[in-house]
Write a protein that holds these residues in place. Structure first.
Motif, PDB file in Angstrom:
ATOM      1  N   GLN A   1      -2.984   7.272  -2.798  1.00  0.00           N
ATOM      2  CA  GLN A   1      -3.428   7.200  -4.197  1.00  0.00           C
ATOM      3  C   GLN A   1      -4.875   6.737  -4.330  1.00  0.00           C
ATOM      4  O   GLN A   1      -5.528   7.038  -5.323  1.00  0.00           O
ATOM      5  N   ILE A   2      -5.371   5.991  -3.325  1.00  0.00           N
ATOM      6  CA  ILE A   2      -6.759   5.487  -3.407  1.00  0.00           C
ATOM      7  C   ILE A   2      -7.714   6.670  -3.575  1.00  0.00           C
ATOM      8  O   ILE A   2      -8.666   6.624  -4.349  1.00  0.00           O
ATOM      9  N   GLU A   3      -7.408   7.752  -2.843  1.00  0.00           N
ATOM     10  CA  GLU A   3      -8.306   8.917  -2.849  1.00  0.00           C
ATOM     11  C   GLU A   3      -8.270   9.671  -4.176  1.00  0.00           C
ATOM     12  O   GLU A   3      -9.193  10.400  -4.498  1.00  0.00           O
ATOM     13  N   THR A   4      -7.215   9.483  -4.955  1.00  0.00           N
ATOM     14  CA  THR A   4      -7.105  10.232  -6.209  1.00  0.00           C
ATOM     15  C   THR A   4      -7.740   9.474  -7.382  1.00  0.00           C
ATOM     16  O   THR A   4      -7.762   9.965  -8.495  1.00  0.00           O
ATOM     17  N   LYS A   5      -8.186   8.245  -7.129  1.00  0.00           N
ATOM     18  CA  LYS A   5      -8.704   7.428  -8.241  1.00  0.00           C
ATOM     19  C   LYS A   5     -10.110   6.922  -7.925  1.00  0.00           C
ATOM     20  O   LYS A   5     -10.558   7.022  -6.788  1.00  0.00           O
TER      21      LYS A   5
ATOM     22  N   ARG B   1     -14.220   0.766  -7.702  1.00  0.00           N
ATOM     23  CA  ARG B   1     -15.476   0.192  -7.196  1.00  0.00           C
ATOM     24  C   ARG B   1     -15.253  -0.395  -5.802  1.00  0.00           C
ATOM     25  O   ARG B   1     -16.111  -0.348  -4.944  1.00  0.00           O
ATOM     26  N   LEU B   2     -14.040  -0.947  -5.589  1.00  0.00           N
ATOM     27  CA  LEU B   2     -13.754  -1.635  -4.328  1.00  0.00           C
ATOM     28  C   LEU B   2     -12.973  -0.752  -3.349  1.00  0.00           C
ATOM     29  O   LEU B   2     -12.240  -1.261  -2.496  1.00  0.00           O
ATOM     30  N   ALA B   3     -13.139   0.590  -3.494  1.00  0.00           N
ATOM     31  CA  ALA B   3     -12.319   1.512  -2.686  1.00  0.00           C
ATOM     32  C   ALA B   3     -12.405   1.242  -1.188  1.00  0.00           C
ATOM     33  O   ALA B   3     -11.392   1.281  -0.480  1.00  0.00           O
ATOM     34  N   VAL B   4     -13.611   0.943  -0.702  1.00  0.00           N
ATOM     35  CA  VAL B   4     -13.779   0.783   0.752  1.00  0.00           C
ATOM     36  C   VAL B   4     -12.964  -0.410   1.264  1.00  0.00           C
ATOM     37  O   VAL B   4     -12.168  -0.284   2.205  1.00  0.00           O
ATOM     38  N   SER B   5     -13.120  -1.567   0.608  1.00  0.00           N
ATOM     39  CA  SER B   5     -12.370  -2.741   1.078  1.00  0.00           C
ATOM     40  C   SER B   5     -10.875  -2.560   0.831  1.00  0.00           C
ATOM     41  O   SER B   5     -10.035  -3.028   1.605  1.00  0.00           O
ATOM     42  N   MET B   6     -10.535  -1.835  -0.234  1.00  0.00           N
ATOM     43  CA  MET B   6      -9.120  -1.633  -0.531  1.00  0.00           C
ATOM     44  C   MET B   6      -8.451  -0.748   0.527  1.00  0.00           C
ATOM     45  O   MET B   6      -7.343  -1.028   0.985  1.00  0.00           O
ATOM     46  N   ARG B   7      -9.178   0.310   0.932  1.00  0.00           N
ATOM     47  CA  ARG B   7      -8.662   1.224   1.955  1.00  0.00           C
ATOM     48  C   ARG B   7      -8.355   0.439   3.239  1.00  0.00           C
ATOM     49  O   ARG B   7      -7.294   0.562   3.839  1.00  0.00           O
ATOM     50  N   LYS B   8      -9.326  -0.399   3.612  1.00  0.00           N
ATOM     51  CA  LYS B   8      -9.175  -1.215   4.827  1.00  0.00           C
ATOM     52  C   LYS B   8      -7.985  -2.157   4.706  1.00  0.00           C
ATOM     53  O   LYS B   8      -7.177  -2.281   5.616  1.00  0.00           O
ATOM     54  N   MET B   9      -7.905  -2.788   3.551  1.00  0.00           N
ATOM     55  CA  MET B   9      -6.862  -3.798   3.359  1.00  0.00           C
ATOM     56  C   MET B   9      -5.464  -3.177   3.368  1.00  0.00           C
ATOM     57  O   MET B   9      -4.559  -3.668   4.050  1.00  0.00           O
ATOM     58  N   VAL B  10      -5.307  -2.063   2.645  1.00  0.00           N
ATOM     59  CA  VAL B  10      -3.978  -1.438   2.576  1.00  0.00           C
ATOM     60  C   VAL B  10      -3.570  -0.915   3.966  1.00  0.00           C
ATOM     61  O   VAL B  10      -2.413  -1.052   4.373  1.00  0.00           O
ATOM     62  N   ALA B  11      -4.551  -0.351   4.706  1.00  0.00           N
ATOM     63  CA  ALA B  11      -4.239   0.142   6.062  1.00  0.00           C
ATOM     64  C   ALA B  11      -3.816  -1.015   6.965  1.00  0.00           C
ATOM     65  O   ALA B  11      -2.855  -0.899   7.743  1.00  0.00           O
ATOM     66  N   LEU B  12      -4.504  -2.147   6.842  1.00  0.00           N
ATOM     67  CA  LEU B  12      -4.173  -3.316   7.656  1.00  0.00           C
ATOM     68  C   LEU B  12      -2.779  -3.845   7.300  1.00  0.00           C
ATOM     69  O   LEU B  12      -1.960  -4.152   8.183  1.00  0.00           O
ATOM     70  N   ILE B  13      -2.513  -3.900   6.013  1.00  0.00           N
ATOM     71  CA  ILE B  13      -1.200  -4.385   5.566  1.00  0.00           C
ATOM     72  C   ILE B  13      -0.107  -3.458   6.101  1.00  0.00           C
ATOM     73  O   ILE B  13       0.926  -3.910   6.604  1.00  0.00           O
ATOM     74  N   GLU B  14      -0.372  -2.137   6.039  1.00  0.00           N
ATOM     75  CA  GLU B  14       0.620  -1.179   6.532  1.00  0.00           C
ATOM     76  C   GLU B  14       0.873  -1.391   8.026  1.00  0.00           C
ATOM     77  O   GLU B  14       2.015  -1.358   8.493  1.00  0.00           O
ATOM     78  N   SER B  15      -0.216  -1.663   8.763  1.00  0.00           N
ATOM     79  CA  SER B  15      -0.060  -1.836  10.214  1.00  0.00           C
ATOM     80  C   SER B  15       0.751  -3.089  10.553  1.00  0.00           C
ATOM     81  O   SER B  15       1.297  -3.212  11.626  1.00  0.00           O
ATOM     82  N   GLU B  16       0.837  -4.013   9.602  1.00  0.00           N
ATOM     83  CA  GLU B  16       1.581  -5.259   9.845  1.00  0.00           C
ATOM     84  C   GLU B  16       3.061  -5.136   9.497  1.00  0.00           C
ATOM     85  O   GLU B  16       3.810  -6.100   9.647  1.00  0.00           O
ATOM     86  N   SER B  17       3.467  -3.951   9.002  1.00  0.00           N
ATOM     87  CA  SER B  17       4.798  -3.875   8.400  1.00  0.00           C
ATOM     88  C   SER B  17       5.944  -4.177   9.370  1.00  0.00           C
ATOM     89  O   SER B  17       6.979  -4.675   8.949  1.00  0.00           O
ATOM     90  N   ASN B  18       5.748  -3.861  10.659  1.00  0.00           N
ATOM     91  CA  ASN B  18       6.846  -4.135  11.600  1.00  0.00           C
ATOM     92  C   ASN B  18       6.564  -5.324  12.505  1.00  0.00           C
ATOM     93  O   ASN B  18       7.193  -5.493  13.541  1.00  0.00           O
ATOM     94  N   ALA B  19       5.593  -6.129  12.103  1.00  0.00           N
ATOM     95  CA  ALA B  19       5.177  -7.231  12.971  1.00  0.00           C
ATOM     96  C   ALA B  19       6.138  -8.414  12.885  1.00  0.00           C
ATOM     97  O   ALA B  19       6.847  -8.571  11.889  1.00  0.00           O
TER      98      ALA B  19
END
Ligand SMILES: C[S@@+](CC[C@H](N)C(=O)[O-])C[C@H]1O[C@@H](n2cnc3c(N)ncnc32)[C@H](O)[C@@H]1O
Ligand SMILES: [Zn+2]
Length: 411
Positions: free
Chosen positions: A317-321, A324-342
């Motif tokens: 959804q980030i890409e469809t909207k 202003r903070l898209a870059v940090s948001m992309r990084k953060m959501v990807a990092l959070i996703e990578s932690e899902s099975n930790a």
């Protein structure tokens, strides 16, 4: 009513957040001293620092709407100037109706002005009501909301019960908690009182805060024979946020209570372990690594705090909207996703090295070393110096010691 009659009689300015423009209090006019917290000095609450929190809320609600695939209704009963609720109406596709409310008359007037300014009178209804009172009006079948976003001052707990009653089956509940002193163990009594669980001042206290909040949502929901699933959660600078979907049924409530338990922590050697048991607890008395006394956090939520599919949908959804903070948001959501099975609970390398009087290696280097040794290892969004891993604290300290010895030999 003409727009000019609603215009507030205090200094304001127009700001843009996401794709939404609203009138907000001009914060710098309300602070007398630089140390003052501007948002709470203004007659109506507006905090520009929460932009990322609201951006993520837009993503989470959009991901939810995509998941259920029909028009949705949203309620934001503690709205301040109306920005969050108005953003849902403007920026989330498939939102049919938004109800926003605030107990403060000036907030109500400013939110009304903002709704009119955005020409949203047909889609957004505003109420000058107490939040529990407002939610109670929507607690009957066919009146309930698909999404309820509780973003209060301090703890959301006083509103969780009425929010759950005003939420449809399979609905999405979003909760912000800013009472971090309670949730992170500075005021443990307040945490036990409000969230029904004991906090601990560990290096991973922000994860514990999310688990205490999620646990409170699960036990409150269980009283209504409702089960919860945590689909997304994150830490901000001064808050934690949890997104939970709910499912009616005593069986679902029992199943989610099956995710409740305790975390046992050793302050001497950083060992931690989980104990899935609720409500009873019979913890081991001593740390299996060093024999010291173990401390207990909980009862709290030991289940998943991230659904990777939900997270991936938010990422798309980030890409469809336009954020202003898209870059940090992309990084953060990807990092959070990578932690899902930790594994539960992360290590903070600086804290371990401090205890061992060792130089602090980079997180990247430690992650790579642990992976080479066959352990699961990854950074965490909770702390830029944190590492999630299935390695025991004892083995990790040995590896950190070893890295220093090798570095000494090389020089
Ligand atoms: C943190 S601010 C909300 C910020 C807003 N959600 C945002 O994203 O910009 C909390 C708001 O809740 C309102 N409030 C506090 N207690 C309330 C209650 N019991 N019922 C309704 N509104 C309340 C305050 O007036 C304030 O505007
Ligand atoms: Zn120990």
């Amino acid at each position: 009513m003409p727009l000019t009659r609603l215009k507030p009689e205090f200094p304001t300015e127009i700001i843009q957040e996401g794709q939404t423009r609203v009138v907000v209090p001009k914060l710098k006019e309300f602070v007398k001293q630089p140390c003052e917290y501007a948002p709470s000095k203004a007659p109506v609450f507006y905090n520009p620092v929460m932009e990322l929190n609201r951006d993520l809320a837009v993503l989470a609600v959009q991901a939810y709407q995509k998941r259920i695939g029909r028009e949705i209704t949203v309620c934001e009963p503690l709205t301040g100037c109306g920005l969050r609720g108005i953003r849902f109406a403007i920026e989330v596709k498939g939102v049919g109706k938004v109800v926003i409310g605030d107990i403060n008359e000036k907030a109500f007037s400013l939110a009304s002005y903002n709704v009119q300014m955005n020409d949203l009178q047909k889609c957004v209804a505003i109420k000058n009501r107490e939040a529990n009172n407002l939610l109670s009006c929507y607690g009957a079948p066919r009146k309930r909301f698909d999404v309820i976003d509780i973003d209060p001052f301090g703890s959301p707990v006083p509103f969780v019960d009425s929010a759950l009653r005003a939420l449809r089956n399979h609905g999405l509940l979003a909760l912000t908690a800013t009472d971090m002193a309670s949730l992170c163990g500075v005021h443990s009594k307040a945490c036990i009182r409000k969230y029904g669980g004991r906090p601990l001042r560990t290096e991973y206290c922000h994860e514990l805060a999310i688990r205490l909040l999620a646990g409170c949502a699960a036990t409150t929901a269980a009283k209504h024979d409702i089960g919860v699933r945590i689909v997304f959660s994150h830490r901000g600078e001064h808050y934690v946020r949890v997104y939970a979907t709910i499912e009616y049924g005593a069986g679902n409530a029992d199943e989610s209570l099956g995710n409740m338990g305790y975390i046992l922590h050793c302050f001497r050697c950083f060992h931690r372990e989980t104990l899935k048991s609720y409500p009873d607890i019979k913890p081991p008395e001593k740390c299996i690594e060093c024999g010291s006394k173990l401390n207990t956090a909980g009862p709290l939520w030991l289940g998943n705090i991230i659904d990777p599919e939900y997270c991936a949908s938010m990422e798309r959804q980030i890409e469809t909207k336009k954020f202003r903070l898209a870059v940090s948001m992309r990084k953060m959501v990807a990092l959070i996703e990578s932690e899902s099975n930790a594994p539960i609970g992360y290590y903070v390398i600086d804290k371990l090295c401090d205890m061992l009087s060792l130089p602090v290696p980079s997180v990247k280097y430690v992650v790579e070393t642990l992976k080479k040794e066959g352990f699961q290892a990854m950074p965490t969004h909770f702390n830029s110096r944190g590492i999630r891993s299935d390695i025991s604290a004892c083995k990790l300290t040995a590896i950190l010691q070893d890295l220093t010895d090798k570095a000494h030999k090389r020089t």
